[in-house]
Structures are given as structure tokens and as C-alpha cells.
Design a protein around this motif. Structure first.
Motif, mmCIF file in Angstrom:
data_model
loop_
_atom_site.group_PDB
_atom_site.id
_atom_site.type_symbol
_atom_site.label_atom_id
_atom_site.label_comp_id
_atom_site.label_asym_id
_atom_site.label_seq_id
_atom_site.Cartn_x
_atom_site.Cartn_y
_atom_site.Cartn_z
ATOM 1 N N ASP A 169 50.554 38.778 32.889
ATOM 2 C CA ASP A 169 49.213 38.829 33.452
ATOM 3 C C ASP A 169 48.723 40.257 33.280
ATOM 4 O OD1 ASP A 169 46.902 38.800 34.948
ATOM 5 O OD2 ASP A 169 47.770 37.709 36.637
ATOM 6 N N ALA A 170 47.673 40.442 32.480
ATOM 7 C CA ALA A 170 47.156 41.793 32.232
ATOM 8 C C ALA A 170 46.658 42.466 33.503
ATOM 9 C CB ALA A 170 46.038 41.751 31.195
ATOM 10 N N GLN A 171 46.507 41.690 34.566
ATOM 11 C CA GLN A 171 46.051 42.262 35.836
ATOM 12 C C GLN A 171 47.042 43.283 36.398
ATOM 13 O OE1 GLN A 171 44.199 39.650 38.767
ATOM 14 N NE2 GLN A 171 45.565 40.457 40.341
ATOM 15 N N ASP A 172 48.334 43.035 36.191
ATOM 16 C CA ASP A 172 49.323 43.942 36.788
ATOM 17 C C ASP A 172 50.470 44.320 35.856
ATOM 18 O OD1 ASP A 172 50.768 41.565 36.718
ATOM 19 O OD2 ASP A 172 50.560 41.188 38.865
ATOM 20 N N TYR A 173 50.365 43.977 34.565
ATOM 21 C CA TYR A 173 51.442 44.322 33.643
ATOM 22 C C TYR A 173 51.500 45.837 33.445
ATOM 23 C CZ TYR A 173 54.457 44.398 29.554
ATOM 24 O OH TYR A 173 55.490 44.650 28.681
ATOM 25 N N PRO A 174 52.701 46.443 33.468
ATOM 26 C CA PRO A 174 52.806 47.906 33.341
ATOM 27 C C PRO A 174 52.708 48.377 31.886
ATOM 28 C CG PRO A 174 54.990 46.974 33.644
ATOM 29 C CD PRO A 174 54.019 45.821 33.790
ATOM 30 N N PHE A 175 51.531 48.233 31.290
ATOM 31 C CA PHE A 175 51.308 48.788 29.955
ATOM 32 C C PHE A 175 51.557 50.298 29.999
ATOM 33 C CE2 PHE A 175 48.164 45.245 30.212
ATOM 34 C CZ PHE A 175 48.601 44.468 29.155
ATOM 35 N N ASP A 176 51.976 50.862 28.869
ATOM 36 C CA ASP A 176 52.066 52.318 28.787
ATOM 37 C C ASP A 176 50.668 52.910 28.931
ATOM 38 O OD1 ASP A 176 54.784 52.181 28.370
ATOM 39 O OD2 ASP A 176 54.631 52.292 26.182
ATOM 40 N N ALA A 177 50.547 53.961 29.702
ATOM 41 C CA ALA A 177 49.242 54.589 29.932
ATOM 42 C C ALA A 177 48.672 55.126 28.621
ATOM 43 C CB ALA A 177 49.376 55.720 30.947
ATOM 44 N N SER B 182 38.524 40.672 23.644
ATOM 45 C CA SER B 182 38.874 39.362 24.186
ATOM 46 C C SER B 182 37.827 38.341 23.775
ATOM 47 C CB SER B 182 38.979 39.387 25.713
ATOM 48 O OG SER B 182 39.341 38.106 26.207
ATOM 49 N N ARG B 183 38.300 37.164 23.429
ATOM 50 C CA ARG B 183 37.430 36.012 23.194
ATOM 51 C C ARG B 183 37.736 34.971 24.269
ATOM 52 N NH1 ARG B 183 38.480 31.821 18.352
ATOM 53 N NH2 ARG B 183 40.168 31.363 19.815
ATOM 54 N N PHE B 184 36.910 34.932 25.282
ATOM 55 C CA PHE B 184 37.019 33.940 26.362
ATOM 56 C C PHE B 184 38.325 34.039 27.147
ATOM 57 C CE2 PHE B 184 34.554 31.275 23.063
ATOM 58 C CZ PHE B 184 33.359 31.871 23.408
ATOM 59 N N GLY B 185 38.887 35.254 27.258
ATOM 60 C CA GLY B 185 40.156 35.382 27.963
ATOM 61 C C GLY B 185 40.105 36.242 29.208
ATOM 62 N N VAL B 186 38.910 36.661 29.633
ATOM 63 C CA VAL B 186 38.828 37.635 30.722
ATOM 64 C C VAL B 186 38.261 37.048 32.021
ATOM 65 C CG1 VAL B 186 38.649 39.656 29.235
ATOM 66 C CG2 VAL B 186 36.572 38.407 29.855
ATOM 67 N N MET B 187 37.944 35.771 32.044
ATOM 68 C CA MET B 187 37.252 35.199 33.210
ATOM 69 C C MET B 187 38.200 34.589 34.229
ATOM 70 S SD MET B 187 35.862 34.311 30.022
ATOM 71 C CE MET B 187 35.954 32.530 29.909
ATOM 72 N N PHE B 188 39.514 34.760 34.032
ATOM 73 C CA PHE B 188 40.478 34.020 34.833
ATOM 74 C C PHE B 188 41.329 34.888 35.757
ATOM 75 C CE2 PHE B 188 39.610 31.742 30.889
ATOM 76 C CZ PHE B 188 39.167 30.522 31.388
ATOM 77 N N PHE B 189 41.024 36.177 35.844
ATOM 78 C CA PHE B 189 41.800 37.046 36.724
ATOM 79 C C PHE B 189 41.530 36.706 38.189
ATOM 80 C CE2 PHE B 189 41.431 39.982 32.970
ATOM 81 C CZ PHE B 189 42.781 39.985 32.658
ATOM 82 N N GLU B 190 42.593 36.719 38.986
ATOM 83 C CA GLU B 190 42.435 36.500 40.426
ATOM 84 C C GLU B 190 41.722 37.683 41.078
ATOM 85 O OE1 GLU B 190 43.187 33.740 42.206
ATOM 86 O OE2 GLU B 190 43.610 32.790 40.276
ATOM 87 N N ASP B 191 41.978 38.894 40.564
ATOM 88 C CA ASP B 191 41.338 40.107 41.084
ATOM 89 C C ASP B 191 40.813 40.901 39.894
ATOM 90 O OD1 ASP B 191 40.621 42.564 42.156
ATOM 91 O OD2 ASP B 191 42.329 42.673 43.514
ATOM 92 N N PRO B 192 39.588 40.635 39.444
ATOM 93 C CA PRO B 192 39.064 41.279 38.238
ATOM 94 C C PRO B 192 39.024 42.799 38.316
ATOM 95 C CG PRO B 192 37.722 39.395 38.815
ATOM 96 C CD PRO B 192 38.649 39.618 39.966
ATOM 97 N N VAL B 193 38.689 43.367 39.473
ATOM 98 C CA VAL B 193 38.646 44.826 39.584
ATOM 99 C C VAL B 193 40.031 45.410 39.364
ATOM 100 C CG1 VAL B 193 38.200 46.777 41.114
ATOM 101 C CG2 VAL B 193 36.615 44.852 41.071
ATOM 102 N N ALA B 194 41.041 44.808 39.983
ATOM 103 C CA ALA B 194 42.418 45.279 39.785
ATOM 104 C C ALA B 194 42.823 45.144 38.323
ATOM 105 C CB ALA B 194 43.374 44.495 40.678
ATOM 106 N N ALA B 195 42.437 44.028 37.692
ATOM 107 C CA ALA B 195 42.801 43.803 36.297
ATOM 108 C C ALA B 195 42.197 44.861 35.385
ATOM 109 C CB ALA B 195 42.347 42.410 35.864
ATOM 110 N N PHE B 196 40.908 45.119 35.548
ATOM 111 C CA PHE B 196 40.259 46.057 34.638
ATOM 112 C C PHE B 196 40.540 47.509 35.002
ATOM 113 C CE2 PHE B 196 38.234 42.224 33.263
ATOM 114 C CZ PHE B 196 38.198 42.417 31.885
ATOM 115 N N THR B 197 40.991 47.745 36.215
ATOM 116 C CA THR B 197 41.515 49.074 36.547
ATOM 117 C C THR B 197 42.834 49.299 35.822
ATOM 118 O OG1 THR B 197 40.463 49.045 38.734
ATOM 119 C CG2 THR B 197 42.309 50.554 38.429
#
Length: 276
Positions: free
Chosen positions: A102-110, A118-133
Motif C-alpha cells: 500500500d503506497a500509503q505507508d510503504y517505506p520507500f527510500d526517501a 498513475s492511471r486510475f490507481g490513486v482514488m482508493f487510499f483510506e487516508d489520501p493525505v497520509a498516502a500523498f505525504t
């Protein structure tokens, strides 16, 4: 949120994910017009390290991987869809990596990505602000973001036609009230603009875009019966109302058929932003 309690994980790792894998060939054909929009944006930015959010079965990631010098990472919560993306990468000798998360909380390297798509893949986050932060943290300074998301149901008559046609036979509580999570969760451009700004993104631009779409008529029954919630709900009705509802849906969809193809317009937002 753990995977066990995440409703999106349960949804996309169950029958819905398997259905999208089965429909992948005609779905890629239907929405092929979206791909050049994203590849052109990446080419214009000069980015080389790309993140494809909600990459699904890999259509956008694999198209980006064809561009010279690209390092493409696709992320999706669905194991069935990612498995198909990996198979396609191997079959096509494409260099792309895929992460089930889940890109909302996955620890990607900074600072590890120069362009987010994204093509139609960004509308499903439970917490969009947290995801895009979190995605903001994973992006390099000056990184660009280009996202495609659906506008409103009103703007997309093809998408709402099955529900409208079957409505007399559907249970009153068949559909939850519209919210911020789901296919049309980004219909309100002001909401999207403010949400991304709150997550740290700057120069947010949201423009309407209409994409001509088409897929073979032979796949229409699959679309009607299995691709959306209406088909699943109708399939659970008693025999007579089920037959009546499916006939009404078929009649409603017939207006979109010509020359052996189903043709419709996808009314979407092209959302662009930058990490200052």
C-alpha cells in the motif's frame, strides 16, 4: 492499517483482482489512450526514476519501461494483478520492478523517484493525505507528478449506465453513499487540490481530459456481468429479476456498440503537481 484490516486489500486480492487479471487484454485496449498522456509527461520532465501508483497488471509501467534509460517501479496492493504484471514484463523482456504494498505507508527510500504517475490507481487510499505525504517523502526535490483519475459519474454516462438501467431491481441499500475512496473519489477537483496541498505538493494543476475508448463487443458481457458492483449485485438476485435487470443493462449498453466495438468517452482529470 494492517493488511488484514484494510478493506481495499481484501477487495483487490479477492475476486475483483482476479477479474481484472482475466479482463486485462480488453481493459488495456479500452484505456490505451491514457498511456500516451503519461509517457509524454514523463518525457517532457526528463525524469528517469519513475513510480507507477496502483500499477495493476502493468500497462503503464511496461510502456514507461520501453523508454530509454528508465528505472520503473510499479506498486499495487493486489497480488493477482502484480503477478500478471511481472509475467508480462518477463514475456516482453521489459525491465521494471514491482512492489506489492500500500503506497500509503510503504517505506520507500526517501527522494528515490523523479516522477510519479498513475492511471486510475490513486482514488482508493483510506487516508489520501497520509498516502500523498508518504509519496512526497519518497520523491526527489523537483519531482513531478502526473495522475489520471475519473471525473464525476455525471460526466461518465457509460460508467453509470448499468446502475441506472438495473436500478428498479436493485436493493435500496445496494450501494454505500459516495465517499472519497472509490472510482469517483476524486470527482471534486477542489477536494483533490486541497488534499494534495495538505500533503505538501505544490503547483497543483487539474484539467479535464476526455479520452476516446473502445474494446471488442465480444467482451461487453464480461464488462456488464463482472467488472463492476452492479453485475455482482445483479448476479445474486432471484432468477426472474436477474434476467430482467440484465436485459435492461444490455439494452442500455447497446447504444455504445458500433462496428463490432464498444465505444465510449472516459471523462477524467489530469492532475499535475510538483515537489518544490
Amino acid at each position: 492499517m494492517s493488511e488484514e484490516t484494510n478493506p481495499q486489500s481484501a477487495f483487490w486480492n479477492g475476486q475483483s483482482g482476479l477479474t481484472w487479471v482475466e479482463g486485462q487484454p480488453f481493459l488495456d485496449e479500452a484505456f490505451s489512450g491514457c498511456v500516451p498522456v503519461l509517457t509524454a509527461a514523463v518525457e517532457a520532465s526528463g525524469a528517469k526514476r519513475l513510480l507507477d501508483i496502483g500499477c495493476g497488471t502493468g500497462a503503464v509501467s511496461l510502456a514507461l519501461a520501453e523508454m530509454r534509460g528508465m528505472q520503473v517501479t510499479g506498486v499495487d496492493i493486489s497480488e493477482p494483478m502484480l503477478s500478471r504484471a511481472k509475467e508480462r514484463a518477463t514475456e516482453g523482456c521489459k525491465t521494471a520492478s514491482f512492489i506489492r504494498a500500500d503506497a500509503q505507508d510503504y517505506p520507500f527510500d526517501a527522494g528515490s523517484f523523479d516522477h510519479i504517475v498513475s492511471r486510475f490507481g490513486v482514488m482508493f487510499f483510506e487516508d489520501p493525505v497520509a498516502a500523498f505525504t508518504n509519496i512526497h517523502r519518497a520523491s526527489a526535490n523537483g519531482a513531478a507528478m502526473t495522475l489520471l483519475a475519473w471525473r464525476s459519474p455525471k460526466d461518465n454516462p457509460f460508467m453509470r449506465a448499468p446502475k441506472q438501467a438495473a436500478d428498479p431491481w436493485l436493493p435500496e441499500d445496494a450501494f454505500p453513499p459516495p465517499g472519497r475512496t472509490g472510482q469517483f473519489g476524486w470527482a471534486d477537483a477542489d477536494y483533490v487540490r486541497h488534499m494534495l496541498a495538505e500533503a505538501g505538493w505544490r503547483n497543483v494543476s487539474i484539467a479535464p481530459l476526455d479520452i476516446d475508448c473502445a474494446f471488442p463487443e465480444a467482451a461487453l458481457s464480461f464488462w456488464m456481468e463482472r467488472m463492476g458492483p452492479v453485475g455482482r449485485i445483479v448476479s445474486e438476485l432471484e432468477a426472474e429479476p436477474r434476467k430482467a435487470a440484465m436485459q435492461a443493462i444490455a439494452e442500455a449498453m447497446a447504444e455504445y456498440v458500433s462496428g463490432g466495438m464498444v465505444r465510449f468517452t472516459a471523462a477524467i482529470w489530469k492532475v499535475e503537481a510538483e515537489k518544490a
